[in-house]
Design a protein around this motif. Structure first.
Motif: not given
Length: 352
Positions: A143-149, A172-177
């Motif tokens: 799970v990518f939980l609110n990752t950024t960059g 992916g959750v929220h800011s995984a994009t």
């Protein structure tokens, strides 16, 4: 010596006393007829078996976890000296090289509670060094939980691509994009990239697919408050579950086709993404938690991508009907309450 309710229950049902209708189980013949006859031994044993069975079913379930009323019975808490083994493992990755969401701790805590309720083990990390062939091997899902960059280097990216190719899952959750813009494979896998957002506000979500475990519990029109992303580079292979109604809030830029949750198979594995999860309150919202639960179980390969709307919206695969539920199912047309019950002793009796 029979020392546990389950053993007594199995003992009674294995004595070949088949009861073909719930009424026969509940009330001996002496109470159902005008004759002064004694109840037969099989009838008494069937009645006793039901009482033991009901007691066992009640004792084996508890109320949902505090704050997680997910509309289902959850397994009883394991004793300190005998914990139930997790059926699979999940790696929650929340490294940030850009904006840092203050809801990350709430998100991790929510996933841990879902793990307790659904028998999976959560490991949380922000260390990209965990992305090697050997270290990823135990996990069924990442799970990518609110990752950024840019959160993974080239070697770590290659390990993750191989991981998914082995039939594993990604959520992916929220800011995984809002992550890894320079990694082409990642952009194709996750299904799109963040392209800005308006202020946090209520919006109406259109649930366009209500047969997926992540959405089967939702109404066609779902209203909630969050930070609503606009997207770019949306991929054609995304199977959209939920769209945003841009007329219901300000700042949407994707028009009439504004997806905010989707799933797909990609690169040998399964992918689920949801745009919600910016706010701390999201991780206390029952419907959003069910949404995460269904998406996670799908991506982990523990749930099919469709469920029947004629049945209950969603049960984890190991949640069986209680004996009382089985009796009700039998009354609605099943041939035997034993056949409707998923418990071992019921199956033994149904086979006789």
């Amino acid at each position: 010596m029979l020392t546990h309710l389950g053993e007594w229950r199995k003992f009674f049902f294995q004595k070949s006393y088949t009861c073909h209708h719930p009424w026969n189980l509940l009330v001996p013949k002496v109470f159902r007829s005008g004759f002064t006859m004694k109840p037969t031994t099989p009838t008494l044993i069937c009645s006793a078996a039901l009482l033991f069975s009901a007691a066992w079913s009640h004792a084996s379930t508890t109320a949902p976890l505090d704050g997680f009323h997910l509309g289902q019975n959850t397994p009883a808490k394991a004793t300190a000296d005998k914990k139930e083994a997790a059926s699979f493992k999940v790696l929650v990755f929340s490294k940030t090289q850009g904006f840092r969401h203050d809801a990350i701790p709430e998100g991790i805590a929510a996933l841990r509670k879902l793990g307790q309720a659904n028998h999976f083990e959560v490991t949380a990390t922000e260390d990209g060094a965990e992305f090697t062939d050997e270290k990823l091997a135990p996990y069924q899902l990442v799970v990518f939980l609110n990752t950024t960059g840019d959160v993974l280097d080239d070697t770590q990216q290659a390990a993750f691509e191989k991981y998914l190719a082995k039939g594993r899952g990604f959520m992916g959750v929220h800011s995984a994009t809002d992550t890894e813009y320079g990694w082409k494979w990642y952009g194709q896998m996750i299904g799109g990239y963040f392209a800005g957002h308006p202020q946090i506000q209520p919006a109406t979500l259109q649930v366009v697919n209500r047969k997926h475990p992540a959405t089967a519990h939702l109404p066609e029109s779902w209203k909630r408050t969050d930070e609503w992303y606009n997207f770019k580079n949306l991929q054609e292979d995304n199977k959209v579950l939920i769209k945003l109604d841009e007329k219901s809030y300000e700042g949407g830029k994707n028009g009439d086709n504004h997806p905010t949750a989707w799933y797909k198979e990609f690169g040998g594995g399964r992918v689920f993404y949801t745009g919600g999860g910016h706010t701390k309150e999201s991780y206390k919202n029952e419907d959003f938690l069910k949404h995460l639960q269904g998406g996670l179980l799908y991506a982990a390969g523990k749930a099919k991508d469709t469920v029947s709307l004629d049945s209950q919206p969603w049960r984890p695969e190991d949640t069986r009907p209680s004996f009382a539920e089985a009796l009700a199912m039998a009354e609605r047309g099943r041939s035997s309450p034993m056949a409707a019950c998923g418990h071992e002793a019921c199956e033994d009796a149904a086979a006789k």
